[in-house]
Design an enzyme around this catalytic site. Structure first.
Site, mmCIF file in Angstrom:
data_model
loop_
_atom_site.group_PDB
_atom_site.id
_atom_site.type_symbol
_atom_site.label_atom_id
_atom_site.label_comp_id
_atom_site.label_asym_id
_atom_site.label_seq_id
_atom_site.Cartn_x
_atom_site.Cartn_y
_atom_site.Cartn_z
ATOM 1 C CG HIS A 169 49.903 61.688 76.701
ATOM 2 N ND1 HIS A 169 50.211 62.516 77.795
ATOM 3 C CD2 HIS A 169 48.835 62.061 76.267
ATOM 4 C CE1 HIS A 169 49.308 63.296 78.074
ATOM 5 N NE2 HIS A 169 48.213 63.097 76.969
ATOM 6 C CG ASP A 203 46.319 62.472 63.213
ATOM 7 O OD1 ASP A 203 46.324 62.556 61.937
ATOM 8 O OD2 ASP A 203 46.739 61.282 63.715
ATOM 9 C CB ILE A 208 44.671 56.939 67.126
ATOM 10 C CG1 ILE A 208 44.394 55.755 66.674
ATOM 11 C CG2 ILE A 208 44.110 57.056 68.636
ATOM 12 C CD1 ILE A 208 42.972 55.164 66.472
ATOM 13 N NE ARG A 266 46.852 105.220 65.147
ATOM 14 C CZ ARG A 266 46.267 105.115 63.959
ATOM 15 N NH1 ARG A 266 46.049 104.087 63.246
ATOM 16 N NH2 ARG A 266 45.307 106.168 63.457
ATOM 17 C CD GLU A 272 44.607 88.482 63.828
ATOM 18 O OE1 GLU A 272 43.889 89.527 63.573
ATOM 19 O OE2 GLU A 272 44.268 87.331 63.585
#
Length: 661
Positions: free
Chosen positions: A27, A157, A189, A358, A412
């Site tokens: 890129h 972007d 772009i 838990r 999350e």
């Protein structure tokens, strides 16, 4: 802009374009447009030392738009990080190179975090900024700014479109993280074309609503204006800052500038030559760096060395003045409590009564907070349910950066990304939500695995035992999903002893994230459970003869069911071994001899029992085995009714065992 500044920016552009062209992959667009802001930041406003890339008080830089990695590698080379050479740049995206397609933490010196999934770096940066505020509150004394650094993140972007950036920056604004500075490469772009086809919102107003200071640089080539914006961002002590830098993608390449084709494909050899001619560089030379540019970057680096040396002197005086703080510093940064915890009887103790795992986990957290000063964490608005609140430790907020309890809100995905940033800051974080919402967490958990970060995921309400909340809240396929992820430990305990073992593994792990998958409903304390759970799988109830007729393998709440079924089978003269398997990953790294002692190859009659999808159990039960597992989604009803409805009964397990004998 001075001549050497202009030349340096253009060399960064040319090196990036050459790397992409040589690889015929990559890129080039972002590096060409964003080179001025990256250079200005690294050369004149960022505190960093290439000779000591892990200096604790360095400013952090994250390239959230990781596809623009050629830009980062060019900077690392010119500044002299890790000996990254011109040859390394020329091996961009090649097998075994130090310059992979997207930046990888731990692979290339100077890369602060693995990026690639757009927006991920934004959340990670927020985590790093939280860590700076927290650590500065814990350690700084008047006249001793021991923790005092900025977190800079550069994205485009695409990063702004991804929902994770909204989640993360909404929290950053709420927390008033003034040491967080976001550089937005606004070139309008993306791969498919102009952003107007899908992205027309007013970013300025959006970030103002978050509580950010907004600074706009209309000319992305003006180092002076970019520099002034960075300094203005630093001066604001009350909020994070967004610097919108308006650039042209593919800048300087006549055939590609401002076009979507500049984003994700090589410019082409002739276009690279045209680019260099435009930049007034030798058109036919590749990977060319004039000596004066190297000398320029060397001078910049030497100033940064001086900055660290000054900090080292302050830190030495600080340690002499506050020896207790030096000890605390070492505890934060040199965690090694494995043996201490293993031999700590109080750590392993529990009340012998039915309880949810838990709840047991919450008890362990509140023991660990006194043993591990760097422990920090929270949940996605679920602490009362996931039992992840540290008592008497305060809430991290804009009014109290020393609080150890983090409130991530219903976010999350960003929570997990922020957790990665905290772990990269050498804290010992945990994050939490309901297990079914690990679907929201997964992309950032994958980055935890890639980076080998010991981030702890506390995931509760682990099965159809959730009951009345119904199938939207009842995890089925999530165990298989997380178990399939490389370098990730899933630990689903059956009782208190196994829960404590899971926490022991999680807090002493150095290179593996861990998911503690915990029950909502109460479970009994099992007679045969032991620290052998640390081996991932072990014999919790042995058959009444040397070679069992069959083996039942189970995890979590279903281990009790397996043991009850064994007891009934023995009355019929069928002798069964029960294996508790809280963690397949830990079991798999045990010796062949140990695994054979638990699951001998000679016993082919095997049944897996788990209130989740059967996927993944095949390697343990084999082609002759059977499953008592979920074959579809759950339903809304009391938990006891659901377990019976979906076949988690002694009668069904007994029938499964008999079917394989």
């Amino acid at each position: 802009m001075s001549n050497i500044d202009n030349l340096s920016v253009n060399i960064i552009r040319a090196l990036s374009a050459d790397a992409v062209q040589k690889a015929n992959s990559g890129h080039p667009g972002l590096p060409l447009g964003a080179a001025p802001m990256a250079y200005e930041l690294w050369a004149k406003h960022m505190k960093h030392n290439p000779k000591d890339p892990k200096w604790s008080n360095r400013d952090r830089f994250i390239l959230s738009a990781g596809h623009g990695s050629a830009l980062l590698y060019s900077l690392l080379h010119l500044f002299g990080y890790g000996g990254l050479s011109i040859d390394d740049l020329s091996q961009f995206r090649q097998s075994g190179s130090l310059t992979p397609g997207h930046p990888e933490y731990g692979h290339t010196v100077g890369v602060e975090t693995t990026t690639g999934p757009l927006g991920a770096g934004m959340a990670t940066a927020v985590g790093m900024a939280i860590a700076e505020r927290y650590l500065s509150t814990k350690f700084n004394k008047e006249g001793y700014p021991i923790v005092d650094y900025y977190t800079f993140v550069l994205g485009g972007d695409g990063c702004m479109m991804e929902g994770i950036s909204s989640e993360a920056f909404s929290l950053a604004g709420t927390l008033e993280l003034n040491k967080l500075i976001v550089l937005y490469d606004s070139n309008k772009i993306t791969i498919e074309g102009d952003t107007d086809i899908a992205f027309t919102e007013d970013i300025q107003k959006r970030f103002e609503a978050y509580g950010f200071q907004i600074l706009i640089v209309e000319d992305g080539n003006s180092l002076e204006k970019i520099g002034a914006a960075i300094e203005a961002a630093k001066e604001d002590k009350s909020r994070p800052s967004l610097i919108i830098v308006k650039t042209k993608i593919g800048y300087g390449c006549p055939a590609k500038e401002g076009k979507a084709s500049a984003h994700g494909e090589p410019l082409g050899e002739e276009n690279v030559k045209a680019l260099k001619e435009y930049l007034k560089l030798p058109a036919n030379e590749t990977f060319h760096v004039p000596g004066e540019v190297y000398e320029h970057f060397k001078k910049i680096a030497s100033k940064n060395i001086e900055a660290q040396e000054k900090w080292n002197e302050i830190f030495e005086r600080y340690c002499n003045a506050y020896p207790e703080m030096k000890k605390l510093w070492n505890q934060y940064y040199n965690l090694d409590i494995a043996k201490e915890l293993l031999e700590n009887e109080e750590f392993w103790s529990y009340q012998n009564k039915p309880d949810s795992t838990r709840n047991i986990s919450g008890m362990v957290i509140n023991r660990l907070k006194d043993l591990v000063p760097g422990l920090i964490g929270g949940s996605a608005d679920l602490a009362p349910s996931t039992k992840t609140y540290m008592k008497n430790e305060g809430d991290f907020s804009k009014d109290n950066y020393g609080g150890r309890n983090l409130h991530f809100g219903v976010r999350e995905l960003a929570m997990a990304g922020i957790g990665n940033g905290l772990a990269l800051s050498r804290l010992h974080p945990y994050v939490s939500t309901f297990f079914v919402f690990s679907d929201y967490v997964k992309p950032m958990a994958r980055l935890s695995s890639l980076m080998k970060l010991p981030l702890i995921y506390v995931l509760t309400h682990d099965s159809i035992g959730v009951g009345e909340d119904g199938p939207t809240h009842e995890p089925i396929e999530q165990l298989a999903m997380l178990r399939s992820q490389p370098n990730f430990t899933v630990f689903r305990p059956a009782d208190a002893t196994e829960t404590i073992a899971g926490w022991y593994h999680a807090i002493t792990s150095q290179k593996t994230p861990t998911a503690l998958v915990l029950s909502r409903q109460n479970l009994p304390q099992l007679l045969g459970s032991s620290k052998a759970a640390l081996k991932g799988g072990y014999i919790i109830a042995e058959a009444a003869k040397d070679v069992p007729d069959a083996i039942i393998i189970a995890s979590g709440s279903e281990v009790e069911l397996a043991i009850k079924s064994k007891e009934q089978l023995e009355k019929e003269g069928i002798y069964v071994r029960v294996v508790s398997m809280p963690s397949m990953e830990i079991f798999e790294v045990q010796s062949k001899e140990y695994k054979e002692s638990v699951l001998p190859k000679g016993v082919r009659a095997r049944v897996a029992v788990e209130a989740a999808a059967e996927f993944g159990w095949g390697k343990y039960v084999g082609i002759d085995g059977a499953y008592v597992t979920m074959q579809g989604f759950g339903a809304s009803a009391p938990a006891a009714d659901l377990f019976e409805e979906f076949g988690f009964t002694t009668e069904n397990v007994i029938a499964a065992v008999k079917s394989v004998l």
